[in-house]
Design a protein around this motif. Structure first.
Motif, PDB file in Angstrom:
ATOM      1  N   LEU A 254       0.831  -1.205   0.000  1.00 32.89           N
ATOM      2  CA  LEU A 254       0.000   0.000   0.000  1.00 32.89           C
ATOM      3  C   LEU A 254       0.865   1.255   0.000  1.00 32.89           C
ATOM      4  N   HIS A 255       0.473   2.215  -0.828  1.00 29.91           N
ATOM      5  CA  HIS A 255       1.061   3.541  -0.776  1.00 29.91           C
ATOM      6  C   HIS A 255      -0.045   4.532  -0.400  1.00 29.91           C
ATOM      7  N   ALA A 256       0.380   5.680   0.121  1.00 29.30           N
ATOM      8  CA  ALA A 256      -0.589   6.711   0.512  1.00 29.30           C
ATOM      9  C   ALA A 256      -0.475   7.908  -0.417  1.00 29.30           C
ATOM     10  N   VAL A 257      -1.622   8.483  -0.775  1.00 32.79           N
ATOM     11  CA  VAL A 257      -1.663   9.768  -1.481  1.00 32.79           C
ATOM     12  C   VAL A 257      -2.493  10.701  -0.594  1.00 32.79           C
ATOM     13  N   ILE A 258      -1.824  11.644   0.036  1.00 31.41           N
ATOM     14  CA  ILE A 258      -2.508  12.538   0.977  1.00 31.41           C
ATOM     15  C   ILE A 258      -2.979  13.767   0.211  1.00 31.41           C
ATOM     16  N   ALA A 259      -4.292  13.967   0.179  1.00 31.84           N
ATOM     17  CA  ALA A 259      -4.848  15.161  -0.471  1.00 31.84           C
ATOM     18  C   ALA A 259      -4.897  16.267   0.575  1.00 31.84           C
ATOM     19  N   VAL A 260      -3.985  17.201   0.465  1.00 35.40           N
ATOM     20  CA  VAL A 260      -3.861  18.241   1.489  1.00 35.40           C
ATOM     21  C   VAL A 260      -4.868  19.345   1.210  1.00 35.40           C
ATOM     22  N   ALA A 261      -5.857  19.468   2.089  1.00 35.91           N
ATOM     23  CA  ALA A 261      -6.879  20.508   1.934  1.00 35.91           C
ATOM     24  C   ALA A 261      -6.272  21.856   2.290  1.00 35.91           C
ATOM     25  N   LYS A 262      -6.685  22.889   1.579  1.00 36.39           N
ATOM     26  CA  LYS A 262      -6.243  24.237   1.963  1.00 36.39           C
ATOM     27  C   LYS A 262      -6.685  24.446   3.410  1.00 36.39           C
TER      28      LYS A 262
ATOM     29  N   VAL B 273     -16.835  18.150  14.183  1.00 37.30           N
ATOM     30  CA  VAL B 273     -16.857  17.909  12.741  1.00 37.30           C
ATOM     31  C   VAL B 273     -15.499  18.280  12.153  1.00 37.30           C
ATOM     32  N   TYR B 274     -14.762  17.274  11.689  1.00 37.40           N
ATOM     33  CA  TYR B 274     -13.461  17.523  11.068  1.00 37.40           C
ATOM     34  C   TYR B 274     -13.579  17.677   9.548  1.00 37.40           C
ATOM     35  N   PHE B 275     -14.623  17.123   8.965  1.00 42.79           N
ATOM     36  CA  PHE B 275     -14.789  17.165   7.513  1.00 42.79           C
ATOM     37  C   PHE B 275     -15.078  18.586   7.043  1.00 42.79           C
ATOM     38  N   GLN B 276     -14.549  18.913   5.869  1.00 45.50           N
ATOM     39  CA  GLN B 276     -14.949  20.125   5.166  1.00 45.50           C
ATOM     40  C   GLN B 276     -15.578  19.678   3.845  1.00 45.50           C
ATOM     41  N   GLY B 277     -16.066  20.631   3.071  1.00 41.74           N
ATOM     42  CA  GLY B 277     -16.679  20.275   1.788  1.00 41.74           C
ATOM     43  C   GLY B 277     -15.726  19.456   0.922  1.00 41.74           C
ATOM     44  N   VAL B 278     -14.475  19.886   0.886  1.00 43.10           N
ATOM     45  CA  VAL B 278     -13.503  19.223   0.020  1.00 43.10           C
ATOM     46  C   VAL B 278     -13.206  17.790   0.511  1.00 43.10           C
ATOM     47  N   THR B 279     -13.414  17.543   1.792  1.00 37.37           N
ATOM     48  CA  THR B 279     -13.201  16.198   2.335  1.00 37.37           C
ATOM     49  C   THR B 279     -14.225  15.239   1.706  1.00 37.37           C
ATOM     50  N   LEU B 280     -15.488  15.671   1.674  1.00 40.55           N
ATOM     51  CA  LEU B 280     -16.540  14.819   1.088  1.00 40.55           C
ATOM     52  C   LEU B 280     -16.312  14.639  -0.411  1.00 40.55           C
TER      53      LEU B 280
ATOM     54  N   GLY C 177      -8.047  17.428  -8.759  1.00 42.39           N
ATOM     55  CA  GLY C 177      -9.099  18.066  -9.547  1.00 42.39           C
ATOM     56  C   GLY C 177     -10.090  18.883  -8.748  1.00 42.39           C
ATOM     57  N   HIS C 178      -9.659  19.549  -7.712  1.00 41.67           N
ATOM     58  CA  HIS C 178     -10.559  20.400  -6.916  1.00 41.67           C
ATOM     59  C   HIS C 178      -9.752  21.576  -6.410  1.00 41.67           C
ATOM     60  N   GLU C 179     -10.318  22.768  -6.510  1.00 42.71           N
ATOM     61  CA  GLU C 179      -9.529  23.952  -6.132  1.00 42.71           C
ATOM     62  C   GLU C 179      -9.266  24.013  -4.630  1.00 42.71           C
ATOM     63  N   GLY C 180     -10.012  23.236  -3.856  1.00 40.71           N
ATOM     64  CA  GLY C 180      -9.796  23.229  -2.404  1.00 40.71           C
ATOM     65  C   GLY C 180      -8.642  22.338  -1.973  1.00 40.71           C
ATOM     66  N   ILE C 181      -8.029  21.648  -2.929  1.00 41.35           N
ATOM     67  CA  ILE C 181      -6.870  20.803  -2.604  1.00 41.35           C
ATOM     68  C   ILE C 181      -5.600  21.594  -2.920  1.00 41.35           C
ATOM     69  N   ASP C 182      -4.753  21.718  -1.925  1.00 39.93           N
ATOM     70  CA  ASP C 182      -3.517  22.486  -2.062  1.00 39.93           C
ATOM     71  C   ASP C 182      -2.446  21.723  -2.821  1.00 39.93           C
ATOM     72  N   GLY C 183      -2.498  20.411  -2.722  1.00 38.22           N
ATOM     73  CA  GLY C 183      -1.481  19.563  -3.349  1.00 38.22           C
ATOM     74  C   GLY C 183      -1.588  18.173  -2.752  1.00 38.22           C
ATOM     75  N   VAL C 184      -0.772  17.265  -3.232  1.00 33.43           N
ATOM     76  CA  VAL C 184      -0.793  15.919  -2.655  1.00 33.43           C
ATOM     77  C   VAL C 184       0.615  15.555  -2.176  1.00 33.43           C
ATOM     78  N   ILE C 185       0.653  14.667  -1.199  1.00 34.32           N
ATOM     79  CA  ILE C 185       1.908  14.100  -0.720  1.00 34.32           C
ATOM     80  C   ILE C 185       1.818  12.599  -0.962  1.00 34.32           C
ATOM     81  N   ARG C 186       2.793  12.073  -1.673  1.00 34.13           N
ATOM     82  CA  ARG C 186       2.823  10.618  -1.919  1.00 34.13           C
ATOM     83  C   ARG C 186       3.739   9.968  -0.913  1.00 34.13           C
TER      84      ARG C 186
END
Ligand code: DP6
Length: 324
Positions: A172-180, A251-258, A302-311
């Protein structure tokens, strides 16, 4: 001067609730993967005087972070009968400053560098139980790869430690979608205690963790990706449902989390081996096969609320840096 490196980890079966806040003993076990890309490097140097010093990422730090580190070092000093003060210099090697948790890698590295500086040699198991006193998830970061944490009874706190799962058959590898970064609502220590005290779902959550752990270990050993995916997503959503049911709700989720959760589920429905998990914040961590990392990364960007990803691939356990 002893220098130690340790990595963060991501829980697939979550820890959310303490049997003892004083001894930091979890109510249930947990299961995680140590992550190569997120690490902390810590040096412990003996200094004159009675007070410890702390430097984090090059900045002198006092207040709560210093008292937490000092209280942790007191546990080691009590064990060896020492009053030796230490200067702890700790640097986080995290690709972005997105408020990703560093307490797991931080306390795992501190446990190793601190015991070495004060002359205490512990077994990996005892080191893991010690790291737990700093942060529950730090007990898992003593080991590399897949790791299982044991809850342990409250009257035998040395039994609450982690150990590696040697024969896991799912790479398994992880791709972390870093929310703004949005404002962090409530940290995990306070969040899990508020949940334990006020959520009507907490008892059900704790009894489910035991069943999920057994099934997840079997899935890992049997190479059953689909079963692990369902278990990990179930554990994540149940943890968050439990926290949301606290009064007041957490509530830890934001819109971009869903959005990212839906994106991961759509990929899996279309045949990509991927599942999601989310810790006490808005960032979605997609867990996938090494081959599918580029595809998962492209989808999550593919979402403007994502700052970047960490692999990240799997990381090693905590270790001393030779010759320091
Ligand atoms: C949601 O280990 O940060 O990441 O023991 O109070 O320091 P303390 O809590 P911590 O909690 C981690 C919570 C989690 C789930 C997990 O890592 O299992």
């Amino acid at each position: 001067m002893p220098t130690a490196i340790a990595h963060a980890n991501i829980a697939l079966i979550k820890y959310w609730g303490k049997a003892s806040a004083a001894l930091n003993i979890p109510e249930a076990g947990s299961l995680s993967l140590t992550l190569e890309a997120l690490s902390t490097r810590t040096t412990a140097s003996p200094i004159d005087g009675l007070s410890d010093r702390l430097t984090l990422d090059g900045q002198a730090v006092s207040g709560r972070p210093l008292s937490r580190v000092s209280a942790f070092l007191d546990l080691i000093r009590a064990e060896v009968g020492s009053k030796q003060a230490l200067h702890i210099q700790s640097d986080n090697h995290f690709p972005t400053a997105a408020g990703l948790a560093s307490s797991a890698s931080g306390f795992a590295a501190l446990a190793l560098a601190g015991t070495e500086a004060l002359g205490l040699r512990l077994s990996p198991q005892a080191l893991s139980a010690l790291a737990r006193r700093g942060s529950g998830s730090a007990a898992r970061s003593i080991f590399g790869g897949f790791v299982r944490m044991h809850a342990g009874p409250v009257d035998a706190e040395a039994e609450s430690y982690a150990e590696p799962i040697e024969d896991a058959k799912i790479p398994l590898h992880a791709v972390i979608a870093v929310a703004k970064s949005g404002p962090k609502t409530i940290g995990s220590t306070d969040g899990m205690e508020a949940t334990r005290l006020t959520s009507p779902y907490h008892g059900a959550w704790i009894s489910q963790v035991g069943r999920d752990l057994t099934a997840a270990e079997a899935a890992l050993r049997g190479g059953d990706f689909e079963a692990l995916a369902e278990l990990a997503e179930g554990s994540c959503l149940a943890m968050h449902a439990n926290a949301m049911a606290a009064r007041p709700g957490i509530v830890y989720f934001q819109g971009v989390t869903l959005w990212a959760i839906e994106t991961v589920r759509a990929l899996r429905a279309a045949g990509t081996p991927v599942f999601f998990t989310v810790d006490a914040g808005p960032h979605v961590v997609a867990m996938t096969s090494p081959e599918a990392v580029p595809q998962v990364e492209a989808a999550l960007l593919g979402h403007e609320g994502i700052d970047g990803v960490i692999r990240s691939g799997p990381g090693l356990g905590a270790r001393l840096v030779p010759g320091q």
